[in-house]
Design an enzyme around this catalytic site. Structure first.
Site, PDB file in Angstrom:
ATOM      1  N   PRO A  80       0.836  -0.975  -0.041  1.00 30.23           N
ATOM      2  CA  PRO A  80       0.223  -0.029  -0.071  1.00 30.23           C
ATOM      3  C   PRO A  80       0.816   1.229   0.020  1.00 30.23           C
ATOM      4  O   PRO A  80       2.091   1.258   0.581  1.00 30.23           O
ATOM      5  CB  PRO A  80      -0.982  -0.119   1.327  1.00 30.23           C
ATOM      6  N   GLU A  81       0.170   2.344  -0.447  1.00 35.22           N
ATOM      7  CA  GLU A  81       1.251   3.617  -0.552  1.00 35.22           C
ATOM      8  C   GLU A  81       0.409   4.498   0.152  1.00 35.22           C
ATOM      9  O   GLU A  81      -0.534   4.068   0.887  1.00 35.22           O
ATOM     10  CB  GLU A  81       1.100   4.166  -1.904  1.00 35.22           C
TER      11      GLU A  81
ATOM     12  N   HIS B  81      -7.799 -16.018   6.310  1.00 29.21           N
ATOM     13  CA  HIS B  81      -6.717 -15.851   6.547  1.00 29.21           C
ATOM     14  C   HIS B  81      -6.516 -14.616   7.994  1.00 29.21           C
ATOM     15  O   HIS B  81      -5.792 -13.820   7.900  1.00 29.21           O
ATOM     16  CB  HIS B  81      -5.800 -14.911   5.414  1.00 29.21           C
TER      17      HIS B  81
ATOM     18  N   ARG C 135      -0.172 -13.438   3.081  1.00 39.44           N
ATOM     19  CA  ARG C 135       1.084 -13.709   3.004  1.00 39.44           C
ATOM     20  C   ARG C 135       1.676 -13.593   4.345  1.00 39.44           C
ATOM     21  O   ARG C 135       3.091 -13.981   4.328  1.00 39.44           O
ATOM     22  CB  ARG C 135       1.581 -13.041   1.880  1.00 39.44           C
TER      23      ARG C 135
ATOM     24  N   LYS D 212      22.710  16.844   0.666  1.00 43.42           N
ATOM     25  CA  LYS D 212      22.804  15.407   0.293  1.00 43.42           C
ATOM     26  C   LYS D 212      23.591  15.392  -0.830  1.00 43.42           C
ATOM     27  O   LYS D 212      23.071  15.555  -2.037  1.00 43.42           O
ATOM     28  CB  LYS D 212      21.481  14.732   0.373  1.00 43.42           C
TER      29      LYS D 212
END
Ligand SMILES: [Zn+2]
Length: 284
Positions: free
Chosen positions: A2-3, A96, A117, A160
């Site tokens: 998921p984002e 599940h 999973r 950076k």
């Protein structure tokens, strides 16, 4: 995976259906789902019992449920296929189902963590003075956070010695921008993913952040999005969103701005999608 927009949709669902409810008991049906809770399943269940859930919170893709009056929070790891569902008691268990949380009220629903999973799970952690689970204290704010500091991010970018997509995926600089939204924001900003961050001017950083916010807000508006059909939001509705992506997954298709076929390059075990004309590679 998921984002950020999907996780925010789950957070909003939890805020509506679970916040301010007191835990009657928690039942762990598969020990793997609490493997990040080092003290084990019994301890996990014992510590939740009798506590009221505060306002569900999120930073980047991390989601947690504060336990009121404890300085502790339940951190949810959704992994690849984890779902947090609020279901009526009488509804048959999902195949599940890994963890069930019942509440001490008459609302007739329970919280279920379902994970095909079992890469995901729930774990209990002490919270920092800011209210973050201590294990994610190093995660930077995400660009949808009202307290995200654009100027601080710009300064960090300039210091950076890296390239822009690496920086966008660096959770200590900015959180919640995954591979999909990085490609989308870079396409909108016409920036190549390997552009050195040291070349970024303040207006260019501001423009890129604006695009990142726009693509994530657009996804939020339609209820989150994911390529994983297993993902379901907290109300049990599919969070799958047939988004109009402009870059991600569009290899060979015409750029929606200039018509040039979109390119894909292998990038850090993933892919980067970009328009070779709109997003010129930096000179090496
Ligand atoms: Zn183009």
């Amino acid at each position: 995976m998921p984002e950020l927009p999907e996780v925010e949709v789950v957070r909003r669902g939890l805020e509506r259906w679970v916040a301010q409810r007191t835990v009657a008991d928690a039942e762990v049906l598969h020990p793997r789902a609490v493997r990040r809770h080092v003290a084990g399943a019994d301890d996990f269940a014992h510590r939740l019992k009798g506590h009221r859930i505060g306002t569900p919170s999120r930073r980047g893709k991390y989601l947690w449920l504060p336990l009121e009056d404890t300085h502790q929070a339940v951190l949810a790891h959704l992994g690849m296929s984890g779902q947090l569902l609020v279901q009526p008691h009488e509804l048959a268990d999902e195949k599940h189902l890994r963890i069930r949380v019942r509440f001490a009220d008459g609302l007739g629903t329970e919280l279920r963590f379902v994970d095909q999973r079992t890469f995901g799970g729930l774990s209990l952690h002490d919270t920092t003075p800011d209210g973050l689970p201590d294990v994610i204290a190093h995660i930077a704010r995400d660009p949808l956070d009202p307290l995200f500091d654009d100027e601080l991010f710009h300064q960090a970018l300039r210091r950076k010695r890296t390239t822009i997509k690496r920086a966008l995926l660096d959770q200590s600089l900015i959180s919640g921008v995954g591979n999909i939204y990085a490609d989308e924001a870079l396409w909108r900003a016409r920036v190549h993913y390997e552009r050195p961050t040291a070349t970024f001017t303040r207006p260019r950083t501001a423009e890129l952040l604006g695009h990142a916010r726009d693509v994530m807000n657009a996804a939020l508006d339609v209820g989150g999005t994911s390529f994983d059909s297993l993902y379901v939001n907290v109300n049990g509705e599919s969070g799958y969103f047939d988004r109009s992506l402009d870059a991600y997954g569009r290899e060979g298709l015409p750029c929606r701005r200039c018509g040039t076929p979109m390119s894909r390059r292998a990038w850090m075990n993933r892919s980067s999608y970009f328009c070779p004309k709109c997003q010129r590679a930096p000179r090496s």
